[in-house]
Write an enzyme that holds these catalytic residues in place. Structure first.
Site, PDB file in Angstrom:
ATOM      1  N   MET A 154      54.538  -8.224 -28.760  1.00 52.50           N
ATOM      2  CA  MET A 154      53.533  -7.653 -29.566  1.00 52.50           C
ATOM      3  C   MET A 154      53.424  -8.836 -30.534  1.00 52.50           C
ATOM      4  O   MET A 154      52.740  -8.535 -31.571  1.00 52.50           O
ATOM      5  CB  MET A 154      53.994  -6.346 -30.135  1.00 52.50           C
ATOM      6  CG  MET A 154      54.331  -5.381 -28.944  1.00 52.50           C
ATOM      7  SD  MET A 154      53.934  -3.513 -29.830  1.00 52.50           S
ATOM      8  CE  MET A 154      55.196  -3.475 -30.974  1.00 52.50           C
ATOM      9  N   ALA A 196      53.851 -11.777 -33.461  1.00 52.84           N
ATOM     10  CA  ALA A 196      54.697 -11.973 -34.647  1.00 52.84           C
ATOM     11  C   ALA A 196      56.066 -12.466 -34.175  1.00 52.84           C
ATOM     12  O   ALA A 196      57.335 -11.975 -34.580  1.00 52.84           O
ATOM     13  CB  ALA A 196      55.148 -10.749 -35.587  1.00 52.84           C
ATOM     14  N   GLY A 217      64.107 -14.891 -31.546  1.00 57.35           N
ATOM     15  CA  GLY A 217      64.468 -13.769 -30.404  1.00 57.35           C
ATOM     16  C   GLY A 217      63.792 -13.782 -29.233  1.00 57.35           C
ATOM     17  O   GLY A 217      64.048 -13.766 -28.229  1.00 57.35           O
ATOM     18  N   HIS A 218      62.354 -13.727 -29.581  1.00 58.63           N
ATOM     19  CA  HIS A 218      61.316 -13.639 -28.424  1.00 58.63           C
ATOM     20  C   HIS A 218      61.536 -14.925 -27.818  1.00 58.63           C
ATOM     21  O   HIS A 218      61.337 -15.094 -26.656  1.00 58.63           O
ATOM     22  CB  HIS A 218      59.975 -13.591 -29.134  1.00 58.63           C
ATOM     23  CG  HIS A 218      59.691 -12.318 -29.770  1.00 58.63           C
ATOM     24  ND1 HIS A 218      59.257 -12.356 -31.060  1.00 58.63           N
ATOM     25  CD2 HIS A 218      59.566 -10.909 -29.366  1.00 58.63           C
ATOM     26  CE1 HIS A 218      59.333 -11.142 -31.488  1.00 58.63           C
ATOM     27  NE2 HIS A 218      59.217 -10.187 -30.506  1.00 58.63           N
ATOM     28  N   GLN A 226      64.513   1.022 -24.660  1.00 59.46           N
ATOM     29  CA  GLN A 226      63.178   0.558 -23.710  1.00 59.46           C
ATOM     30  C   GLN A 226      63.635  -0.240 -22.444  1.00 59.46           C
ATOM     31  O   GLN A 226      62.869   0.233 -21.562  1.00 59.46           O
ATOM     32  CB  GLN A 226      62.564  -0.670 -24.826  1.00 59.46           C
ATOM     33  CG  GLN A 226      61.358  -1.078 -24.212  1.00 59.46           C
ATOM     34  CD  GLN A 226      60.434  -2.134 -25.132  1.00 59.46           C
ATOM     35  OE1 GLN A 226      59.695  -1.380 -25.978  1.00 59.46           O
ATOM     36  NE2 GLN A 226      60.904  -3.240 -25.339  1.00 59.46           N
ATOM     37  N   SER A 283      63.702  -9.434 -36.006  1.00 60.13           N
ATOM     38  CA  SER A 283      62.807  -8.380 -35.561  1.00 60.13           C
ATOM     39  C   SER A 283      61.534  -8.868 -36.571  1.00 60.13           C
ATOM     40  O   SER A 283      61.563  -9.254 -37.510  1.00 60.13           O
ATOM     41  CB  SER A 283      63.144  -6.918 -36.082  1.00 60.13           C
ATOM     42  OG  SER A 283      62.205  -6.122 -36.068  1.00 60.13           O
TER      43      SER A 283
HETATM   44  P1  AMP Z   1      58.248  -6.888 -29.591  1.00 63.23           P
HETATM   45  O1  AMP Z   1      57.427  -7.949 -29.767  1.00 63.23           O
HETATM   46  O2  AMP Z   1      59.012  -6.400 -30.742  1.00 63.23           O
HETATM   47  O3  AMP Z   1      57.938  -5.580 -28.675  1.00 63.23           O
HETATM   48  O4  AMP Z   1      59.516  -7.543 -28.465  1.00 63.23           O
HETATM   49  C1  AMP Z   1      59.236  -8.232 -27.224  1.00 63.23           C
HETATM   50  C2  AMP Z   1      60.418  -8.350 -26.467  1.00 63.23           C
HETATM   51  O5  AMP Z   1      61.332  -9.253 -27.244  1.00 63.23           O
HETATM   52  C3  AMP Z   1      61.250  -6.957 -26.170  1.00 63.23           C
HETATM   53  O6  AMP Z   1      61.745  -7.299 -24.980  1.00 63.23           O
HETATM   54  C4  AMP Z   1      62.330  -7.105 -27.208  1.00 63.23           C
HETATM   55  O7  AMP Z   1      63.571  -6.449 -26.913  1.00 63.23           O
HETATM   56  C5  AMP Z   1      62.685  -8.691 -27.330  1.00 63.23           C
HETATM   57  N1  AMP Z   1      63.293  -8.796 -28.605  1.00 63.23           N
HETATM   58  C6  AMP Z   1      62.729  -8.461 -29.867  1.00 63.23           C
HETATM   59  N2  AMP Z   1      63.820  -8.910 -30.932  1.00 63.23           N
HETATM   60  C7  AMP Z   1      64.689  -9.791 -30.040  1.00 63.23           C
HETATM   61  C8  AMP Z   1      66.075 -10.292 -30.498  1.00 63.23           C
HETATM   62  N3  AMP Z   1      66.456 -10.218 -31.736  1.00 63.23           N
HETATM   63  N4  AMP Z   1      66.726 -10.939 -29.546  1.00 63.23           N
HETATM   64  C9  AMP Z   1      66.197 -10.784 -28.388  1.00 63.23           C
HETATM   65  N5  AMP Z   1      65.227 -10.206 -27.657  1.00 63.23           N
HETATM   66  C10 AMP Z   1      64.438  -9.636 -28.660  1.00 63.23           C
END
Ligand code: AMP
Length: 284
Positions: A30, A32, A36-37, A155, A187
């Site tokens: 999503m 931002a 992690g991403h 998820q 996050s």
């Molecule tokens: P989001 O944009 O928050 O929906 O996250 C996109 C993907 O990145 C999802 O599969 C999340 O689980 C993963 N993700 C988010 N935060 C982290 C993190 N700290 N470490 C690894 N993967 C992450």
């Protein structure tokens, strides 16, 4: 990196790559973006001929409208990060592109109650929205491998169930949680923490690790009680739940010997920001 906004344009490119028998890695996000991403992108780039990252703030998975409105949107900065990581395609569609016939949820999957526990109890309709968007994006991209983070434990468990239930031809790869130096799971919501709340945020991972250390000395209930107690102590902190569950069914366990795959997961309000984290306590 090429940025694409329409389904049509992306599908032309994918079709060409498929003809050439290339493998496709797909990372839905999503936006931002943080490191992690980027760890998901790097893993996908390593394991596939090319990588597609999507940035789409999916309205159907937000059960609170103000959370959707406040979700950070930083496409230019994200695009730079993705190009630097050497992602091949950024897919950034509009809501209309993703849901041309409206946002009504229509994917029917037997989730075996996985969506009703933990997060599901507090975010009604959230996982229905996640299933809907991931299903739609997989239908557009048709990747060889799908990359998701362990950070959102429930998820990826639900998406694994969807893939199995619908016999979809995609391999799910789960990537470990990336953390800040002090232990806070990265996050997109962290930037919205006040200075004071951010200072206390490492307590979440500390308490999860404490649960792991106390598996020999405490009962499951005692471990939960102690974590709930500690997570409620910093000013403005309020734990929504601490659950210790079987990693496959997400059902709460009563004794440490109840399962070979045990996960502790929590959601904590730090002021107005809801943070989630988890730890694998046992997997054999
Ligand atoms: P989001 O944009 O928050 O929906 O996250 C996109 C993907 O990145 C999802 O599969 C999340 O689980 C993963 N993700 C988010 N935060 C982290 C993190 N700290 N470490 C690894 N993967 C992450």
């Amino acid at each position: 990196m090429k940025t694409i906004h329409t389904v049509k344009e992306l599908q032309v490119i994918i079709k060409q790559h498929k003809k050439e028998k290339k493998t496709i890695g797909f990372v839905p996000t999503m936006g931002a973006l943080h490191s992690g991403h980027i760890s998901l992108m790097k893993r996908s780039i390593k394991e596939n001929d090319f990588t597609v990252c999507s940035i789409f703030v999916n309205p159907t998975q937000f059960n609170v409208k103000s959370d959707l409105d406040k979700y950070p949107r930083t496409l230019d900065a994200d695009s730079e990060k993705l190009a630097k990581a050497k992602v091949d395609y950024l897919f950034a569609p509009s809501v209309k592109e993703v849901y041309p016939s409206g946002t009504k949820k229509s994917v029917k999957v037997n989730l075996k109650g996985l969506d009703k526990l933990m997060e599901g109890e507090f975010r009604p309709g959230h996982f229905e929205g996640v299933v809907q968007v991931v299903h739609r994006l997989l239908d557009i991209v048709r990747p060889t491998r799908l990359y998701m983070g362990q950070k959102d434990f429930q998820q990826f468990t639900i998406i694994a169930q969807m893939i199995k239930n619908l016999r979809m031809k995609v391999q799910l790869v789960v990537v470990e949680i990336q953390r800040a130096k002090d232990g806070l799971a990265l996050s997109s919501r962290n930037v919205r923490l006040t200075k004071a709340k951010r200072k206390w945020a490492p307590i979440i991972f500390k308490e999860l690790k404490k649960i792991k250390r106390s598996m020999k000395s405490k009962t499951v209930d005692e471990a939960i009680e102690s974590a709930l107690d500690a997570l409620g102590k910093p000013r403005g902190y309020e734990p929504e739940y601490v659950s210790i569950v079987d990693g496959y069914t997400l059902k709460p366990i009563k004794k440490w010997s109840d399962s070979d795959y045990i996960v502790a997961a929590t959601a904590v309000w730090a002021g107005k920001i809801r943070l989630i984290d988890n730890i694998i306590l046992k997997k054999s």
